[in-house]
Design an enzyme around this catalytic site. Structure first.
Site, PDB file in Angstrom:
ATOM      1  N   ASN A   1      16.682  -7.177 -34.574  1.00 15.03           N
ATOM      2  CA  ASN A   1      15.298  -7.558 -34.309  1.00 15.03           C
ATOM      3  C   ASN A   1      15.225  -9.076 -34.187  1.00 15.03           C
ATOM      4  O   ASN A   1      15.611  -9.786 -35.118  1.00 15.03           O
ATOM      5  CB  ASN A   1      14.403  -7.082 -35.459  1.00 15.03           C
ATOM      6  CG  ASN A   1      12.921  -7.301 -35.177  1.00 15.03           C
ATOM      7  OD1 ASN A   1      12.559  -8.009 -34.249  1.00 15.03           O
ATOM      8  ND2 ASN A   1      12.079  -6.699 -35.990  1.00 15.03           N
TER       9      ASN A   1
ATOM     10  N   HIS B   1       7.750  -4.531 -27.720  1.00 14.86           N
ATOM     11  CA  HIS B   1       8.664  -5.438 -28.416  1.00 14.86           C
ATOM     12  C   HIS B   1      10.089  -5.074 -28.030  1.00 14.86           C
ATOM     13  O   HIS B   1      10.440  -3.896 -27.937  1.00 14.86           O
ATOM     14  CB  HIS B   1       8.477  -5.315 -29.929  1.00 14.86           C
ATOM     15  CG  HIS B   1       9.299  -6.291 -30.715  1.00 14.86           C
ATOM     16  ND1 HIS B   1       9.368  -7.630 -30.403  1.00 14.86           N
ATOM     17  CD2 HIS B   1      10.099  -6.119 -31.803  1.00 14.86           C
ATOM     18  CE1 HIS B   1      10.159  -8.245 -31.263  1.00 14.86           C
ATOM     19  NE2 HIS B   1      10.622  -7.345 -32.122  1.00 14.86           N
TER      20      HIS B   1
ATOM     21  N   CYS C   1      10.338 -12.450 -26.933  1.00 10.74           N
ATOM     22  CA  CYS C   1      11.464 -11.665 -27.454  1.00 10.74           C
ATOM     23  C   CYS C   1      12.373 -11.190 -26.337  1.00 10.74           C
ATOM     24  O   CYS C   1      13.577 -10.983 -26.539  1.00 10.74           O
ATOM     25  CB  CYS C   1      10.942 -10.487 -28.271  1.00 10.74           C
ATOM     26  SG  CYS C   1       9.803  -9.404 -27.387  1.00 10.74           S
TER      27      CYS C   1
END
Length: 646
Positions: free
Chosen positions: A253, A228, A70
């Site tokens: 996201n 994250h 990510c």
């Protein structure tokens, strides 16, 4: 048959093969569960009409698969905000599927340790059940993200090497610029000791690239898990129905779903405080995977942000603090070498052995300096491109803790020991286990001393020093005399002026009984790290036509003998600078064991009057500093994975 023949003619990258060697490095991540479960397919075998970019920009945004990268995907969002950067990383006019000349090969460029490097890959992509198993675009027919991810994995050595990383590193690799990490939890970790939010002007919020991350599970959002990274797409201030004002942030996201249950999710209580028309407008701006949070939520539920400096179309950095352009740049490489230039932090007496650089600032102004430790993540070779900047297999955990300190100096009266014992005018505050540390400051015109260091003495490594400024700057290495046999300590310098007076203190050389009448200059040697530890220079202040033959001798004495010791021709000196020379200056460099000594400067003939200066340099343990350095926080890797339904 025709399809098979065309596929056989397509490029296959032997340096990054379509097998497990490109997927795995050490099988140390959850990715190892995919052993033997991957097939490699070209885009035309995954969908009917593949393309690099879809017509709709929201459909081009990255979407994370089962690889914990990510951090890379958040940085990819930055490319969608700048066509110039996108074309720098992904050169335009590459032949794609369905075009004449298509060969199944794609070129990418990444900024790596000061150099833009080209990486060539084929378009065979890892799949499970005929679907991409790693990153992709929101549009299932667009492949720029999947191909960029493959090229970046090749640069690092494998896909597995992309499991866990820092957004700031990917931002730099995709832009050649600068990024800073700021904590939202501890004010001491921010550049100014204040909250991030007031630091960025409205213009900078629009032009900068901003990412945020969570280190632990936010309250009520257990699905997010730990570590994250997400992207901040928009900041806006809106009026409430009660006459107040609230700041909202739109977050993306990379999973492609919202996964947020705060007051500003769809149907959340926060929207009731706004005029319905405002609510509808803001909710209409959200794309797939986006949600809104207010400033209070943001501060409470997120742990840190990464801010990438804006880069203009002509590739000049813009300050995130003032908005000023920083067009004047200088880069220099260096190396910490054990036993020579790896002096460690300021707690060590050997700190002065670290590499040193002169920074000359033409006019007072804003200066941005970065220290980047260069570690090659792959042993493969790549094409070096001109110009865009100037091997090991280390992971993030093998970074050294590094720091950069800056002192304002007057070159005419520069003393290294005194300078390094003074407080620096700017620094990175603590040594940190980061790939790159950043120092932002305002410097006056003139000369400054830059010292990059590791926290641990003897820690080796290569580094790149970068400087960006509002006014012209010069950057050069400080040239020092080689001391290959001497380690540890610093040089202390003492200057003593005196006069040989005929009939009194002009005793002449050792051939004359009056030699002991010469001036006596005490010297105490306290430190012998090995090699040269004493340097003495004698300079006479006479015109070229009136030069005397000068020299000196160094005698070992006890404390009680320093003044009363009788020096005759029978007393042997420990060191001599002879023969006497008709020159302006004579000197000697030597090694003396710790003890007390006296230096007798002399003319060769007695009764010759002249003035002189004796400069004595000797090694000492470095003086203790008023504040001791400590390590900064350990780096946190962003690695969270999204379990994808296939």
């Amino acid at each position: 048959m025709e399809t098979a023949a065309r596929d056989a003619a397509l490029f296959e990258d032997a340096d990054f093969a379509a097998d497990d060697s490109s997927l795995f490095s050490d099988y140390a991540t959850p990715l190892s569960q995919l052993v033997s479960g991957i097939t490699w397919l070209r885009p035309q075998h995954i969908c009917r009409d593949p393309c690099l970019f879809p017509e709709s920009r929201p459909e081009a945004y990255p979407k994370q698969g089962i690889l914990g990268d990510c951090w890379l995907l958040c940085a990819c969002n930055m490319l969608l905000k700048s066509q110039a950067l996108l074309e720098q990383v992904m050169p335009p006019r590459q032949c794609v599927w369905g075009e004449r000349g298509y060969r199944g090969e794609f070129r990418f460029r990444f900024w790596h340790c000061g150099v833009w490097r080209e990486v060539l890959v084929d378009d065979r992509l890892p799949c499970t059940n005929n679907t991409l198993c790693f990153s992709r675009c929101h549009s299932t027919s667009a492949f720029w993200v999947a191909l960029l991810e493959k090229a970046y994995a090749k640069l690092h050595g494998s896909y597995e090497k992309l499991w866990a990383g820092q957004v700031c590193e990917a931002v730099v690799d995709l832009s050649g610029g600068v990024a800073e990490r700021w904590s939202l939890k501890s004010a001491v970790d921010t550049p100014t000791g204040r909250s991030l939010l007031p630091e960025l002007s409205e213009e900078m919020r629009k032009r900068s690239y901003i990412s945020c991350c969570v280190h632990s599970t936010p309250a009520g959002v257990s699905v997010l898990g730990e570590f994250h990274a997400l992207s901040v797409e928009e900041w806006t201030d809106v009026n409430t129905t009660s006459g107040g004002r609230v700041r909202l942030l739109r977050i993306r996201n990379p999973w492609g779903r919202r996964s947020w249950g705060g007051a500003w999710n769809e149907g959340g209580v926060g929207w009731s405080s706004l005029d319905p028309s405002f609510s509808q407008d803001l909710l209409a701006r959200t794309q797939q995977g986006e949600f809104w949070v207010d400033e209070t939520e943001f501060q409470q539920d997120f742990d840190e942000v990464t801010v990438g400096y804006p880069i203009s179309d002509d590739f000049h950095l813009q300050s995130i603090y003032t908005g000023s352009s920083l067009p004047h740049t200088k880069h220099m490489c260096g190396r910490w070498v054990k036993g020579h230039s790896a002096g460690g932090c300021r707690n060590n007496s050997s700190y002065g052995n670290n590499p040193k650089f002169w920074l000359r600032v033409g006019e007072a102004g804003e200066v941005l300096m970065t220290l980047l430790q260069c570690r090659w993540s792959s042993q493969r070779s790549y094409t070096q491109l001109p110009p865009g900047g100037s091997k090991s297999t280390a992971q993030h955990t093998q970074y050294q803790a590094i720091a950069l300190h800056v002192w304002k100096v007057d070159r005419k009266h520069f003393n290294l020991v005194q300078t390094l014992n003074a407080e620096p005018c700017a620094s990175s505050h603590t040594h940190a286990y980061e790939r790159e540390v950043v120092v932002h400051t305002h410097l006056s015109a003139g000369l400054h001393l830059l010292v990059p260091s590791t926290f641990t003495q003897g820690a080796e490594g290569d580094f790149l020093l970068r400087v960006y400024a509002t006014s012209p700057v010069g950057l050069s290495a400080v040239k020092v005399k080689a001391e290959p046999q001497c380690v540890g300590g610093d040089w202390e310098t003492v200057m003593v002026s005196g006069r040989w007076t005929a009939g009194s203190t002009a005793g002449g050389g050792r051939n004359f009984p009056s030699h002991g009448q010469n001036p006596r200059v005490p010297l105490t040697v306290t430190y012998d790290p090995g090699g040269t530890n004493v340097e003495v220079t004698l300079r006479q202040h006479s015109s070229e036509n009136d030069l005397q033959a000068i020299g000196f001798h160094i005698y070992k004495v006890t404390d009680s003998e320093a003044v009363s010791m009788v020096i005759s021709g029978a007393v042997q000196p420990s060191v001599s600078c002879v023969p006497h020379a008709h020159s302006q200056e004579v000197s000697v460099r030597c090694r003396l064991p710790p003890a007390g000594y006296i230096i007798l400067p002399s003319t060769y003939q007695p009764d010759c009057s002249a003035e002189y200066t004796l400069t004595i340099k000797h090694r000492i343990h470095r003086k203790a500093l008023s504040s001791q350095e400590c390590l900064g926080q350990t780096i946190q890797e962003i690695s969270h994975v999204s379990v994808m339904s296939l």
